[in-house]
Design a protein around this motif. Structure first.
Motif, short mmCIF file in Angstrom:
data_model
loop_
_atom_site.label_atom_id
_atom_site.label_comp_id
_atom_site.label_asym_id
_atom_site.label_seq_id
_atom_site.Cartn_x
_atom_site.Cartn_y
_atom_site.Cartn_z
N ALA A 41 85.30 58.62 47.43
CA ALA A 41 85.26 59.67 48.45
C ALA A 41 85.39 61.06 47.82
CB ALA A 41 86.36 59.44 49.47
N THR A 42 86.22 61.18 46.79
CA THR A 42 86.39 62.47 46.12
C THR A 42 85.09 62.91 45.45
OG1 THR A 42 88.72 61.99 45.74
CG2 THR A 42 87.74 63.73 44.41
N CYS A 43 84.42 61.99 44.77
CA CYS A 43 83.15 62.32 44.12
C CYS A 43 82.07 62.65 45.16
CB CYS A 43 82.70 61.16 43.23
SG CYS A 43 83.80 60.83 41.84
N ALA A 44 82.12 61.97 46.31
CA ALA A 44 81.14 62.25 47.35
C ALA A 44 81.35 63.64 47.94
CB ALA A 44 81.21 61.19 48.44
N SER B 82 86.13 65.02 34.72
CA SER B 82 84.71 64.73 34.59
C SER B 82 83.88 66.00 34.65
CB SER B 82 84.27 63.76 35.70
OG SER B 82 85.00 62.55 35.62
N ARG B 83 84.30 66.97 35.44
CA ARG B 83 83.60 68.25 35.48
C ARG B 83 83.69 68.97 34.14
NH1 ARG B 83 80.31 70.74 39.12
NH2 ARG B 83 81.55 72.66 39.17
N ARG B 84 84.84 68.94 33.51
CA ARG B 84 84.98 69.58 32.20
C ARG B 84 84.14 68.87 31.15
NH1 ARG B 84 90.47 69.68 33.87
NH2 ARG B 84 90.96 67.93 32.49
N CYS B 85 84.07 67.55 31.23
CA CYS B 85 83.23 66.80 30.29
C CYS B 85 81.75 67.13 30.51
CB CYS B 85 83.48 65.31 30.45
SG CYS B 85 85.12 64.76 29.93
N LEU B 86 81.36 67.29 31.77
CA LEU B 86 79.97 67.64 32.05
C LEU B 86 79.63 69.02 31.51
CD1 LEU B 86 77.28 67.03 33.42
CD2 LEU B 86 78.24 67.92 35.56
N LEU B 87 80.56 69.95 31.61
CA LEU B 87 80.33 71.28 31.07
C LEU B 87 80.21 71.25 29.55
CD1 LEU B 87 80.07 74.29 31.67
CD2 LEU B 87 82.56 74.48 31.51
N ALA B 88 81.05 70.42 28.90
CA ALA B 88 80.94 70.28 27.44
C ALA B 88 79.60 69.66 27.05
CB ALA B 88 82.10 69.43 26.92
N ARG B 89 79.11 68.72 27.84
CA ARG B 89 77.80 68.12 27.55
C ARG B 89 76.69 69.16 27.70
NH1 ARG B 89 74.78 63.74 26.94
NH2 ARG B 89 72.85 63.49 28.12
N ILE B 90 76.79 70.01 28.69
CA ILE B 90 75.78 71.06 28.86
C ILE B 90 75.78 71.99 27.65
CG2 ILE B 90 75.18 73.09 30.24
CD1 ILE B 90 76.11 71.58 32.71
N LEU C 208 69.05 68.32 29.82
CA LEU C 208 69.76 69.56 30.14
C LEU C 208 69.51 69.97 31.59
CD1 LEU C 208 71.47 71.97 29.29
CD2 LEU C 208 69.40 73.05 28.39
N ALA C 209 68.29 69.84 32.05
CA ALA C 209 67.99 70.18 33.44
C ALA C 209 68.75 69.27 34.40
CB ALA C 209 66.49 70.09 33.69
N ALA C 210 68.82 67.97 34.09
CA ALA C 210 69.56 67.05 34.95
C ALA C 210 71.05 67.36 34.95
CB ALA C 210 69.32 65.61 34.49
N ALA C 211 71.60 67.69 33.79
CA ALA C 211 73.03 68.01 33.72
C ALA C 211 73.35 69.29 34.48
CB ALA C 211 73.45 68.15 32.26
N ARG C 212 72.48 70.30 34.38
CA ARG C 212 72.71 71.53 35.14
C ARG C 212 72.62 71.28 36.64
NH1 ARG C 212 69.04 75.66 31.41
NH2 ARG C 212 70.65 76.08 29.81
N GLY D 235 77.87 69.57 41.96
CA GLY D 235 79.22 69.02 41.95
C GLY D 235 79.26 67.52 41.75
N ARG D 236 78.18 66.93 41.22
CA ARG D 236 78.14 65.49 41.01
C ARG D 236 78.76 65.14 39.66
NH1 ARG D 236 72.84 66.13 43.13
NH2 ARG D 236 72.06 66.26 40.98
N VAL D 237 79.55 64.09 39.66
CA VAL D 237 80.14 63.57 38.43
C VAL D 237 79.94 62.06 38.42
CG1 VAL D 237 81.87 65.39 38.23
CG2 VAL D 237 82.41 63.31 39.50
N ARG D 238 80.00 61.49 37.23
CA ARG D 238 79.84 60.05 37.06
C ARG D 238 81.08 59.51 36.36
NH1 ARG D 238 75.07 62.46 37.23
NH2 ARG D 238 73.30 61.38 38.21
N VAL D 239 81.85 58.73 37.10
CA VAL D 239 83.14 58.25 36.64
C VAL D 239 83.15 56.72 36.71
CG1 VAL D 239 85.64 58.39 36.90
CG2 VAL D 239 84.21 60.33 37.56
N VAL D 240 83.76 56.09 35.73
CA VAL D 240 83.92 54.63 35.71
C VAL D 240 85.41 54.33 35.66
CG1 VAL D 240 83.40 52.49 34.50
CG2 VAL D 240 81.72 54.33 34.54
N ARG D 241 85.94 53.79 36.71
CA ARG D 241 87.35 53.39 36.70
C ARG D 241 87.49 52.16 35.81
NH1 ARG D 241 90.55 51.62 40.22
NH2 ARG D 241 92.34 52.68 39.28
N GLY D 242 88.32 52.28 34.80
CA GLY D 242 88.45 51.24 33.80
C GLY D 242 87.86 51.64 32.47
N GLY D 243 87.01 52.66 32.48
CA GLY D 243 86.46 53.18 31.23
C GLY D 243 85.05 52.70 30.97
N ARG D 244 84.18 53.65 30.63
CA ARG D 244 82.79 53.30 30.34
C ARG D 244 82.68 52.47 29.06
NH1 ARG D 244 81.04 57.86 30.96
NH2 ARG D 244 80.07 57.72 33.01
#
Length: 540
Positions: free
Chosen positions: A47-50, A90-98, A148-152, A158-167
């Motif tokens: 729900a938070t990611c949505a 996850s937002r901070r990780c996405l910014l680092a990936r960009i 890069l376009a997809a990450a931006r 505000g979309r993030v991709r999280v795996v509970r338990g670890g990717r």
């Protein structure tokens, strides 16, 4: 160049103890509570990611009310807080990936614009080696631009991709043979990682936590969620474990907080491979005030050069002079993550014990960050070099060193890492090498780091001229004491032919210690012209 700064101390404490002598009923209750709350945490994270960027205090309160029905208000508060932190991480990780993708795109574009076969310099890369490689990198550029376009787009939405338990654990499911795991073992690890048994502390409540309560005697009790209240073995829907905890590390500090009803957060987790249950206690502490820079440097420093398999350390006095012999603290970063962490902790412990014996008040380290250095776009075929810098745990070393040094009363000074290895090797390796002392490039880098932390330039004063070419009183080859007369003056201009090896017009000012600093100061590139005296009538 960044000025040296004293790193602030840690703001939190975490200790762990094993839950021994658990009854079978206790383990069954922990598994039931962890699985139930884990399902609620998964739904809340979804729900938070949505919600994305629309997340606000109203949505947070609504999700907490929904979770309270199947748990309790305190469990719901811990779950929603953890979901929010996971989304922010996850937002901070996405910014680092960009940032990483943008750096890769810039590098590939630049190299594609250069002629094929052009050699690069020390600061800028050259062109690609062959037309085949140029074509492959042009396709690589299109791939990076698409990512890069997809990450931006994800960042803006505000979309993030999280795996509970670890990717990483999720991907291990497809490589069980390499991980030496069976499907059943992997399933048990996966389920244990997705449990939720964490409770935030509350100041003013009994023992600092109403959800997971630990008394000063070590008795652990858990507030059961509403659907599992029938499993309680104590009043008010609580379950008391048979195990007792005793924190050997920081036990007195923990007991003082519990007796004063100050907030302490707890987390219960299972090590599936060992079959052991653990309880981790954490709390905030007042930030340790860092010493002023001048006070930290009063008794000298120890410069530490971080490498892939050892720490190279050298002690310097307050005037910047090397003292004694270099020290090396070895570690091995192969094997499991726990083993690597233990190796780093053991090496840092030996380093701190040596620093305590020498009497210094500060340790100087480089403020390293290889975030932009690991891409193959920058280093090309240098795969082993990329593996080398990727294997250096710079962030973990700095965090652990700051935390462990604070307990010993030592300060950590972070300095700019630019040119410490090359300048240290150029100015300090050869002069300090003797028949009984072997100096490496890393040992000389430790001296450069220490001198930069003390505020002195790295370069060493040149060797004086030979005795028959001077007056026999040459300038000092190491840093002089601060009260020495004429210590920072330039060498006087002696009339006559130049005796230095540098040709006229290409020498660097010997007395200017800033000449090889990154301060923007330009070295002298013009010769000193002396006006000729007019000839007298007799000379004519």
């Amino acid at each position: 160049m960044k000025a040296p700064v004293v790193v602030s101390g840690p703001a939190g404490v975490s200790v762990r103890d094993r839950l021994m002598n658990l009854a079978l009923a206790d383990e069954e209750v922990l598994v039931a509570v962890g699985g139930h709350l884990g399902r609620l945490a998964s739904l809340d994270l979804k729900a938070t990611c949505a919600d994305g960027l629309d997340h606000d205090g109203g949505r947070w309160a609504y999700r907490k009310r929904v979770l309270t029905v199947d748990s309790s208000s305190r469990w719901a508060g811990s779950i929603t807080k953890a979901s929010r932190h996971q989304w922010a991480l996850s937002r901070r990780c996405l910014l680092a990936r960009i940032d990483s993708l943008e750096a890769g795109v810039r590098t590939v574009r630049y190299r594609l614009s250069r002629p094929i076969g052009e050699r690069g310099s020390k600061r800028t890369p050259g062109g690609y080696r062959s037309p085949r490689e140029w074509h492959a990198k042009s396709r690589r550029l299109a791939c990076l631009e698409g990512r890069l376009a997809a990450a931006r787009a994800d960042w803006q939405a505000g979309r993030v991709r999280v795996v509970r338990g670890g990717r990483q654990l999720l991907n291990t499911r497809h490589h069980l043979a390499q991980a030496r795991l069976t499907e059943d073992m992997w399933r048990r690890r996966w389920e244990a990682e997705r449990w939720f048994l964490s409770a935030d502390g509350e100041s003013g409540k009994r023992c600092g936590n109403e959800t997971v309560r630990v008394t000063p005697d070590g008795v652990v009790s858990i507030k059961l969620p509403a659907p599992l209240a029938h499993l309680a073995n104590a009043s008010h829907g609580r379950y008391v474990l048979a195990a007792r905890v005793r924190f050997k590390h920081r036990g007195e500090e923990w007991a003082d907080r519990v007796n004063a009803d100050r907030a302490v957060a707890y987390r219960i987790h299972l090590d599936v491979l060992r079959g052991r249950w653990y309880l981790t206690a954490s709390w905030q502490r007042a930030v340790v005030k860092a010493l002023p820079l001048e006070a930290a440097r009063a008794h000298g420093v120890i410069g530490v050069d971080t490498n892939a398999d050892h720490f190279a350390a050298y002690r310097l006095d307050r005037h910047g002079n090397p003292v004694g012999d270099p020290h090396r603290f070895l570690f091995d970063l192969t094997g499991t993550a726990d083993r690597r962490d233990a190796q780093i902790r053991h090496a840092l412990t030996r380093l701190l014990h040596w620093a305590e014996r020498t009497g210094v008040m500060a340790i100087a380290v480089e403020d390293l960050d290889f975030a932009t250095e690991k891409t193959r776009e920058k280093h090309g075929r240098r795969k082993r070099f990329r593996q080398l810098i990727s294997g250096m745990p710079t962030a973990k070393v700095k965090t652990r060193l700051v935390s462990m040094a604070a307990e010993q009363g030592l300060s950590i000074i972070a300095v700019d890492p630019a040119y410490t290895s090359s300048w240290g090797s150029e100015h300090w390796r050869k002069p300090l090498t003797t028949m009984n002392r072997s100096m490496t490039r890393h040992d000389a880098a430790g001296i450069a780091i220490g001198r930069r932390a003390l505020g002195y330039p790295i370069r060493r004063r040149g060797v004086p001229p030979r005795h028959h070419q001077s007056d026999g009183v040459g300038h000092r080859t190491v840093q002089a004491v601060s009260d020495t007369s004429g210590r920072e003056e330039t060498r006087p201009c002696i009339p006559g032919p130049r005796t230095r090896c540098a040709p006229p017009g290409h020498g660097v000012k010997v007395g200017d210690q800033r000449a090889q600093h990154r301060s923007g100061h330009a070295a002298e590139r013009r010769s000193r012209h002396r006006d000729r005296f007019p000839l007298s009538d007799e000379d004519r």
